[in-house]
Design an enzyme around this catalytic site. Sequence first.
Site, mmCIF file in Angstrom:
data_model
loop_
_atom_site.group_PDB
_atom_site.id
_atom_site.type_symbol
_atom_site.label_atom_id
_atom_site.label_comp_id
_atom_site.label_asym_id
_atom_site.label_seq_id
_atom_site.Cartn_x
_atom_site.Cartn_y
_atom_site.Cartn_z
ATOM 1 N N CYS A 3 27.253 32.361 -18.397
ATOM 2 C CA CYS A 3 27.306 32.130 -16.957
ATOM 3 C C CYS A 3 25.905 32.102 -16.372
ATOM 4 O O CYS A 3 24.935 32.462 -17.027
ATOM 5 C CB CYS A 3 28.150 33.192 -16.260
ATOM 6 S SG CYS A 3 27.859 34.861 -16.834
ATOM 7 N N THR A 4 25.824 31.677 -15.118
ATOM 8 C CA THR A 4 24.573 31.633 -14.382
ATOM 9 C C THR A 4 24.800 32.300 -13.039
ATOM 10 O O THR A 4 25.828 32.065 -12.395
ATOM 11 C CB THR A 4 24.107 30.185 -14.155
ATOM 12 O OG1 THR A 4 24.082 29.491 -15.404
ATOM 13 C CG2 THR A 4 22.729 30.144 -13.532
#
Length: 527
Positions: A3-4
């Site tokens: 994820c970011t």
Amino acid sequence: MSCTTILIGKEASNTGATIIARDDDSGSGRYDPKRFVAVRPEDQPRHYVSVLSHVAIDLPDDPCRYSIVPNVLNNRGILAEAGASERNVAMSATETIAVNERVLAADPLVELVPAHGQPGDDDYKPEVPGGIGEEDIITLVLPYVHTAREGVARLGGLLERYGTYESNGVIISDVDEIWYVETIGGHHWIARRVPDDCYATIPNQLGIDDFDMSDAFGAQRYFMCSADLREFIDGHHLDRGMGQASAAEGRIAPWQLPDHFNPRTVFGSTSPRDHIYNTPRAWYMQRHLNPSEDWDSPAARYTPSSDDIPWCRVPENKVTIEDVDFLLGSHFEDTPYDPYGTLGTPESRHRYRPIGVNRTGHMVAIELRPDVPDAARAVMWISYGSGVFTTAAPFYANVDDTPAYLRDTTPTVSTDNLYWTNRLIAVIADAHWYETANAIGAYVEQVRAYGHRLVEQTDTAVAAAGDVAAGDAAATDGRPATALLAEANERMADFLRERTSKLLDRVVYDGSNHMNNAFAMSDRWVA
């Protein structure tokens, strides 16, 4: 999960709100359908058992209502991923990170140990449960806390007692503060508050780059940590600093850790893989929010492979929801690294892992706004599927139920829900980027404009009836505030259903016209 994350302090956002936002990307080789649900206090478990680690935890008997965006399938547990409570506390968990081998040797991860043999056998050994992880964290913390700081303390206590089987970063926010927690080995943790005038960018790496021990063990204005963190670091020789401590500091030995240190150096790990998978994402987000700096020349201070990109910094302009939505669906636009672009070479255009990837299950940006009644304070901007081909729409968190179009996602493909409709659009549009880009751009503009207008109208309706707590009679017709918010959510979902269906129809038509087996001549003349 991959994820970011991007975090926006209240003075750095254009609305004065705190914003926490994260993509949730499925692991390579699978796609996890998502849904948007409200969890009532009576539905919250009092005795919790983790699906993956089998750890059993008794929970308090006073949970509040909260809304989350979990997986549809329960094969790996609840995985609430992102949520906001009726108390206006928000969480996003978790950002998968990595600590170095020295940390893992000193405080191993707490992994499930299966039973060996059968009861009654001479060599029988019973199962040993693991610790808590991504599956559990929001469920164990969010419904029981009133502030972000309280959330950090509760999560820290759970980590110290039960441990964790994975290394993760967790975001907890309220209307005043955003805290980012990183797990250190099996039982230790650090937390840093995002400065109000800053944003923070975090790919799948241990990100905090400065820590103040004196504050963590004192006023805790910006830092918190495990009670024995100093002894843990000193006792296991984790500090790698050269000559940072001195007798003048009043320390017992000159090699001990100074009050200020860089957690990336002490706890983190770096590898060439990070320069492909992680650091380019932080580079691109900061390139967008501080564009006047040199990011592209041979003399640039930071490049896609820099290991020292700051964890947080002040943006050149206040950050909007549109900035957040763009960045978390971005793919290195206007650089030689854009897989849909024309700059660079075929190699450079696929050199780095984009932020917006095919495996994104959802993006949720949770906005906690100070200038509206408490009942309407938390807005969850939600998108499903690959952010390159869609956009986030606003939904109020303080509701008793959520719209079926986002709630009733099926495990298999169906155009009756937003998740699968968005994924179908992405699959078609990806192969016909230029032919479908205008239609997708128009859709994005329409959804955002309608969403902002709907939120303003709903805020006004709630405020007109008085600034009241959730559940009180807020509307002049006697309906509670939660009913007004639920009605707005349904209107947003109806708009999404109409416009997303039209977009699917358009990209199917445009894509069909550009199939490889297309042939213009028909079997009859058309006058």
